[in-house]
Write a protein that holds these residues in place. Sequence first.
Motif, PDB file in Angstrom:
ATOM      1  N   PRO A  78      53.885  33.315  54.324  1.00  0.00           N
ATOM      2  CA  PRO A  78      54.219  32.280  55.313  1.00  0.00           C
ATOM      3  C   PRO A  78      55.515  31.545  54.931  1.00  0.00           C
ATOM      4  N   LEU A  79      55.701  31.314  53.618  1.00  0.00           N
ATOM      5  CA  LEU A  79      56.929  30.639  53.176  1.00  0.00           C
ATOM      6  C   LEU A  79      58.164  31.501  53.485  1.00  0.00           C
ATOM      7  N   ALA A  80      58.027  32.816  53.283  1.00  0.00           N
ATOM      8  CA  ALA A  80      59.156  33.715  53.566  1.00  0.00           C
ATOM      9  C   ALA A  80      59.485  33.706  55.057  1.00  0.00           C
ATOM     10  N   TYR A  81      58.454  33.704  55.898  1.00  0.00           N
ATOM     11  CA  TYR A  81      58.711  33.641  57.351  1.00  0.00           C
ATOM     12  C   TYR A  81      59.429  32.341  57.711  1.00  0.00           C
ATOM     13  N   GLY A  85      63.060  32.550  58.829  1.00  0.00           N
ATOM     14  CA  GLY A  85      63.225  32.135  60.223  1.00  0.00           C
ATOM     15  C   GLY A  85      64.383  31.158  60.384  1.00  0.00           C
ATOM     16  N   TYR A  86      64.548  30.280  59.404  1.00  0.00           N
ATOM     17  CA  TYR A  86      65.642  29.301  59.484  1.00  0.00           C
ATOM     18  C   TYR A  86      66.979  29.865  59.024  1.00  0.00           C
ATOM     19  N   PRO A  91      73.055  33.579  53.913  1.00  0.00           N
ATOM     20  CA  PRO A  91      73.238  33.743  52.467  1.00  0.00           C
ATOM     21  C   PRO A  91      72.034  33.320  51.627  1.00  0.00           C
ATOM     22  N   LEU A  92      70.861  33.834  51.991  1.00  0.00           N
ATOM     23  CA  LEU A  92      69.637  33.519  51.258  1.00  0.00           C
ATOM     24  C   LEU A  92      68.961  34.829  50.860  1.00  0.00           C
ATOM     25  N   THR A 203      66.015  20.751  53.798  1.00  0.00           N
ATOM     26  CA  THR A 203      65.772  20.270  55.156  1.00  0.00           C
ATOM     27  C   THR A 203      64.582  21.021  55.770  1.00  0.00           C
ATOM     28  N   VAL A 204      64.283  22.205  55.224  1.00  0.00           N
ATOM     29  CA  VAL A 204      63.165  23.014  55.734  1.00  0.00           C
ATOM     30  C   VAL A 204      61.966  22.955  54.777  1.00  0.00           C
ATOM     31  N   CYS A 205      62.243  22.994  53.478  1.00  0.00           N
ATOM     32  CA  CYS A 205      61.206  22.926  52.448  1.00  0.00           C
ATOM     33  C   CYS A 205      61.584  21.818  51.479  1.00  0.00           C
ATOM     34  N   PRO A 206      61.090  20.602  51.704  1.00  0.00           N
ATOM     35  CA  PRO A 206      61.525  19.479  50.867  1.00  0.00           C
ATOM     36  C   PRO A 206      61.267  19.696  49.375  1.00  0.00           C
ATOM     37  N   THR A 207      60.199  20.441  49.044  1.00  0.00           N
ATOM     38  CA  THR A 207      59.908  20.637  47.625  1.00  0.00           C
ATOM     39  C   THR A 207      60.372  22.011  47.166  1.00  0.00           C
ATOM     40  N   ILE A 208      61.235  22.022  46.172  1.00  0.00           N
ATOM     41  CA  ILE A 208      61.668  23.284  45.561  1.00  0.00           C
ATOM     42  C   ILE A 208      61.420  23.146  44.069  1.00  0.00           C
TER      43      ILE A 208
END
Length: 321
Positions: A78-81, A85-86, A91-92, A203-208
Amino acid sequence: MPAIVAPSPDHIQTAADGLRDGHVVAVPTETVYGLGADAANDRAVASVYRLKDRPSFNPLILHFLSMDQMTSWVHLTPLAYRLGGYFWPGPLTLVLDLIKPRFNLALGGLQTAAVRIPSHPVIRDVLKAFGGPIAAPSANKSERLSPTTAQHVLKCFAGADQPSMILDGGPCRHGLESTILDARGAVPILLRLGSLSIETVQTVCPTIKVPEDFANPSAIQSPGQMRRHYAPRIPLRLDAHWVAPHEALLAFGPGPHPVGSFCTRNLSERGDVTEGASNLFAFLHDLEESGARGIAVTPIPGVGLGAAILDRLRRGALSTP
Ligand code: TXA
Ligand code: MG
């Protein structure tokens, strides 16, 4: 010499046919030029490792046209989607589990794969004409400066084994490699800083999750990732406030900057880190050619893509003589 050729429909077809025949083709992406081979052809991938002088346990990034095409290789979480998706095409690069064991040389013996969907129209056209994933590391010799123009690729392989052709897509828009995240779990783990800033990912995943020793340029995050990397042939001196007589200058921002007797390049006169990142490798190539015996680099702020610029420079400084 390999030919630098325009990405005409004929040359795109020749590149795709070459990949099918196991040849290595240099292709532009929006980050840096890549040395492409059929990801499923171990003989072709072995040629990539040989051309780069790269240890074969250091796995390659697999380039796909779409997430649909990826599903026969990797398990899209789900995280990969969400991230894909964003930020794809773009460049990811995501590290994901293989859906079934595979032992392709491109994977370096791992049961994970690093995958990305590039946005550059030339590699996309080649991917379309070829029909499968293309394994492509940056098109430079291992540990050296990454190429952001077709001419850099040619310079890198002058007098050595060469790719069969170099497709010229002009200067790469971003100029720095992709950002690599491990997206197997619920929270992304940072493996390599790159052209997509951490602030943008947040901006999409606040926690890294950032590995503890990430800021240490000697630390190795990706398997096989070399501490020595991204190095010009002459020494780099960071955080410089003066220039020695034998040094060229790599400056950042409006200054004032010290004046040297050799060439000076300013990554961004207006102090924009994104512009700076896009110029980094091209300017290091210029300064390496300037006749100077070293490169002094003025301080660069570590915010946004500044962090990725500093990562490359610190590794480069560690690697140079
Ligand atoms: O922008 C880019 O990413 C460029 C263009 C051509 O796409 N490619 C690129 O590839 O920079 P390369 O080979 O120079 O860097 C790939 C990095 C290496 O540090 C490698 O260790 C890491 O990706 N990598 C590959 N597979 C991995 C995996 N399964 N797990 C963790 N890291 C991996
Ligand atoms: Mg590389």
